[in-house]
Design a protein around this motif. Structure first.
Motif, PDB file in Angstrom:
ATOM      1  N   GLU A 206      -7.942  96.725  42.328  1.00  0.00           N
ATOM      2  CA  GLU A 206      -8.628  96.661  43.626  1.00  0.00           C
ATOM      3  C   GLU A 206      -9.571  95.462  43.700  1.00  0.00           C
ATOM      4  OE1 GLU A 206      -8.054  98.539  46.154  1.00  0.00           O
ATOM      5  OE2 GLU A 206      -6.962 100.235  45.320  1.00  0.00           O
ATOM      6  N   ILE A 207      -9.975  94.952  42.524  1.00  0.00           N
ATOM      7  CA  ILE A 207     -10.936  93.834  42.501  1.00  0.00           C
ATOM      8  C   ILE A 207     -10.226  92.491  42.580  1.00  0.00           C
ATOM      9  CG2 ILE A 207     -12.389  92.550  40.856  1.00  0.00           C
ATOM     10  CD1 ILE A 207     -13.917  94.937  40.297  1.00  0.00           C
ATOM     11  N   VAL A 208      -9.017  92.406  41.946  1.00  0.00           N
ATOM     12  CA  VAL A 208      -8.445  91.076  41.729  1.00  0.00           C
ATOM     13  C   VAL A 208      -7.964  90.381  42.992  1.00  0.00           C
ATOM     14  CG1 VAL A 208      -7.728  91.551  39.371  1.00  0.00           C
ATOM     15  CG2 VAL A 208      -6.097  91.898  41.212  1.00  0.00           C
ATOM     16  N   PHE A 209      -7.815  91.102  44.080  1.00  0.00           N
ATOM     17  CA  PHE A 209      -7.212  90.408  45.211  1.00  0.00           C
ATOM     18  C   PHE A 209      -8.247  89.795  46.152  1.00  0.00           C
ATOM     19  CE2 PHE A 209      -3.805  89.772  48.371  1.00  0.00           C
ATOM     20  CZ  PHE A 209      -2.952  89.111  47.513  1.00  0.00           C
ATOM     21  N   ASP A 210      -8.920  90.604  46.957  1.00  0.00           N
ATOM     22  CA  ASP A 210      -9.866  90.005  47.905  1.00  0.00           C
ATOM     23  C   ASP A 210     -11.202  90.739  47.936  1.00  0.00           C
ATOM     24  OD1 ASP A 210      -8.996  92.323  48.967  1.00  0.00           O
ATOM     25  OD2 ASP A 210      -8.760  91.593  51.016  1.00  0.00           O
ATOM     26  N   PHE A 211     -11.505  91.479  46.863  1.00  0.00           N
ATOM     27  CA  PHE A 211     -12.752  92.249  46.819  1.00  0.00           C
ATOM     28  C   PHE A 211     -13.971  91.336  46.963  1.00  0.00           C
ATOM     29  CE2 PHE A 211     -16.274  94.250  44.520  1.00  0.00           C
ATOM     30  CZ  PHE A 211     -16.309  95.505  45.097  1.00  0.00           C
ATOM     31  N   PHE A 212     -13.939  90.212  46.230  1.00  0.00           N
ATOM     32  CA  PHE A 212     -15.090  89.301  46.230  1.00  0.00           C
ATOM     33  C   PHE A 212     -15.318  88.704  47.624  1.00  0.00           C
ATOM     34  CE2 PHE A 212     -17.283  85.356  44.671  1.00  0.00           C
ATOM     35  CZ  PHE A 212     -18.386  86.016  44.154  1.00  0.00           C
ATOM     36  N   ASP A 213     -14.220  88.345  48.286  1.00  0.00           N
ATOM     37  CA  ASP A 213     -14.303  87.834  49.671  1.00  0.00           C
ATOM     38  C   ASP A 213     -14.972  88.843  50.588  1.00  0.00           C
ATOM     39  OD1 ASP A 213     -13.141  85.493  49.230  1.00  0.00           O
ATOM     40  OD2 ASP A 213     -11.328  85.822  50.404  1.00  0.00           O
ATOM     41  N   GLN A 214     -14.488  90.095  50.498  1.00  0.00           N
ATOM     42  CA  GLN A 214     -15.019  91.163  51.344  1.00  0.00           C
ATOM     43  C   GLN A 214     -16.499  91.399  51.067  1.00  0.00           C
ATOM     44  OE1 GLN A 214     -13.578  93.104  53.750  1.00  0.00           O
ATOM     45  NE2 GLN A 214     -11.746  91.855  53.643  1.00  0.00           N
TER      46      GLN A 214
END
Length: 604
Positions: A453-461
């Motif tokens: 769940e973190i590796v895709f776009d978590f940081f962006d969100q």
């Protein structure tokens, strides 16, 4: 060059969160100590790669030697500038192993961030001397008193212990250099024992072969001596040995505590492993130095050359990059759709993006990278175990349980965004494990989250929900059972391996609908109708049709009997039916690329 007294050497690195001014402070130190002329100075002097300069981030640690005089004694300072992004924390851990002290740099306008804490704990684990420093005190938004208290609370000292500097104007940098000499322990080692030096980095030079960066712990290494690598047992002659100041300067040898480089002329990149111990062949050391733990890849993605004949070039390029970036791992794999390529392991999405960009720029390759995923452990009902790094490896049959990697995540943010962060983490199947206030208006949230769940776009969100104020750090925390299923994409009833994905049961429908919708636009129309289906096991969960191209068979019928028209339409319908049973759907490469590559904008 005379033998240096270890008491006059100080080895330190600068650790901080991304964009807190490490490289600017390093630039200022180079000027103050006189190793770089004002005329030749440029911003981010130690960042050698184009990508680093364009993005304004440090990717590679860089070592540099500087002279500094305190109370009439001339000291030698070896500084290692480290990256700040969580994806490059392995570079930081290697730099810490080569030093006795660390300058903990905090932006006086932003305060402590997640990566600052992570790097601080790394330094404390290594039992290092820590000098707290507040940078950017010249900014109008700076609040040095407030953040000095936060740092003092964290380190257990008083706010007055925090040095205040400005990397931009140079204010306080001389006091910091004096503080480094006074507060950091000189290196300890046996000058008369067998030589032992730790390899903390290495690069590949087209003309000179492998250039190895070392920190000497015991004994002495001399030019033209024969050396041995303790783990690979390889033996070489030292063609050149020297220090970086900040350009390479050849010397006659390196003694206890010194940091420098070795050149043996070896072109085989496998002979120089980061974390290995170098010793003299004539008088070898009995046991090697403690190296580093091998980094565990967090994110897997396939890298494939667009032109299949570039496969050998991609293999050589990965070999050379592995030397420069020990955190990269790769193994060959083949895909029905994309041909031969490599399954690569990365520490995070930014790491993936940087590696791909470096391969394309430095080695002139055109690459496709598939959507990132993580490693799953699958247990079947009959008890057999499978390790799945790629959805196409997911076993068929009755699955007993699927386990996925989970991480301990630490999020630092202003208190006003608590609700938004908690909502995001709950959407991503997170479980809260704690919450602490660092000061009245800043807090740390700790969550256990699935890595997928973190590796895709978590940081962006996370950034968009907190107006860019939140910072994230995470580390692996074992595996956990989860309700995961494999979603297959079927074209005309045939499964297409390349489009399969492993997703949580609750999100399978959304993924299936999105994927068949995207493929319907990408697959060109055929002479017959093509159904595109998403299925979990044998159950179809979403469907779209690519409509058939139809020739207007009624064009020649103007007027006349309706039965004539009906006969022509029936004949066409029969032909389409026959074509559908024997026809094959040709998928253009562009459709594969567009559907497989990570969604645009899904960057760290």
């Amino acid at each position: 060059m005379p033998h240096l007294d270890p008491k006059l050497i100080r080895n330190f690195c600068i650790i901080a969160h991304i964009d807190h001014g490490k490289s600017t402070l390093a630039d200022r130190m180079l000027l103050k100590t006189g190793v770089v002329d004002q005329r030749l100075m440029r911003d981010q002097y130690l960042d050698r790669m184009d990508i680093e300069r364009e993005r304004g981030i440090t990717i590679k640690s860089q070592a540099v030697r500087m002279p500094w005089t305190v109370a009439g004694a001339e000291y030698t300072l070896n500084m290692i500038d480290t990256p700040g992004h969580v994806d490059f924390s392995y570079e930081v851990s290697r730099s810490l192993a080569a030093c006795e002290g660390a300058v903990l740099l905090v932006d006086a306008a932003q305060g402590i961030e997640a990566q600052t804490l992570a790097n601080l704990y790394l330094a404390l684990e290594n039992d290092m001397d820590i000098i707290p420093v507040l940078n950017k005190i010249d900014l109008p938004a700076a609040q040095p008193d407030k953040y000095a208290e936060e740092l003092a609370h964290l380190l257990g000292g008083s706010p007055e212990d925090c040095l205040r500097v400005s990397g931009k104007t140079g204010e306080g940098v001389e006091a910091l250099l004096d503080g480094i000499v006074r507060q950091i322990t000189p290196p300890a080692g046996d000058p008369d024992g067998p030589a032992r030096a730790l390899i903390f980095d290495s690069v590949y030079d087209t003309y000179r072969g492998v250039v190895t960066y070392v920190r000497v712990v015991d004994g002495r290494l001399r030019a033209r001596q024969r050396i041995a690598m303790m783990s690979t047992k390889a033996s070489h002659e030292l063609l050149e040995i020297g220090v970086i100041s900040p350009e390479p300067v050849a010397t006659d040898g390196l003694g206890v505590g010194e940091v420098g480089y070795l050149i043996t002329g070896v072109k085989d990149v496998r002979h120089s492993r980061v974390g290995d111990t170098v010793t003299g062949q004539d008088r070898p050391a009995p046991k090697p130095l403690a190296g580093y733990r091998d980094p565990k890849p967090m994110v897997f993605s396939g890298l494939y050359p667009i032109d299949g004949s570039d496969y050998p070039a991609l293999r050589d390029a990965l070999d050379k990059l592995k030397l420069n970036d020990a955190a990269l791992s790769y193994e060959p794999e083949t895909s029905v759709a994309l041909g031969f390529g490599f399954r690569c392991g990365f520490l995070g999405l930014l790491h993936l993006e940087i590696i791909r960009e470096r391969l394309e720029r430095e080695f002139s390759l055109d690459l496709i990278s598939t959507a990132p995923n993580v490693v799953y452990e699958v247990t079947m009902e009959d008890g057999t175990e499978h390790r799945v790094t790629n959805p196409s490896e997911f076993p068929a049959g009755k699955v007993g349980s699927v386990r996925e990697p989970v991480v301990r995540a630490s999020i630092l943010a202003p208190a006003e965004f608590t609700g938004a962060i908690m909502e995001l983490c709950q959407q991503r199947r997170g479980a809260m494990s704690g919450m602490d206030y660092l000061s009245q208006d800043r807090l740390e949230l700790r969550y256990r989250l699935p890595l997928a769940e973190i590796v895709f776009d978590f940081f962006d969100q996370l950034k968009s929900r907190t107006r860019g104020y939140a910072s994230l750090d995470y580390e692996l925390d074992g595996v956990e059972e989860a309700g995961l299923v494999k979603v297959d994409i079927l074209l005309q009833g045939e499964q297409v391996d390349a489009f399969s994905a492993i997703v949580h049961r609750d999100k399978a429908y959304a993924y299936g609908v999105a994927m068949v919708g995207r493929l319907r636009k990408l697959i060109p129309r055929q002479q017959f109708e093509v159904p595109i289906q998403a299925a979990v096991g044998s159950r179809v969960i979403a469907r779209e049709n690519v409509r058939a191209l139809r020739k207007d068979v009624l064009a020649k019928c103007y007027g006349g009997d309706i039965t004539r028209k009906r006969k022509l339409l029936e004949k066409q319908k029969e032909g389409k039916k026959r074509m559908k049973t024997i026809g094959r759907v040709e998928i253009p490469p562009e459709a594969f690329i567009a559907a497989l590559v990570a969604e645009p904008g899904a960057k760290p």
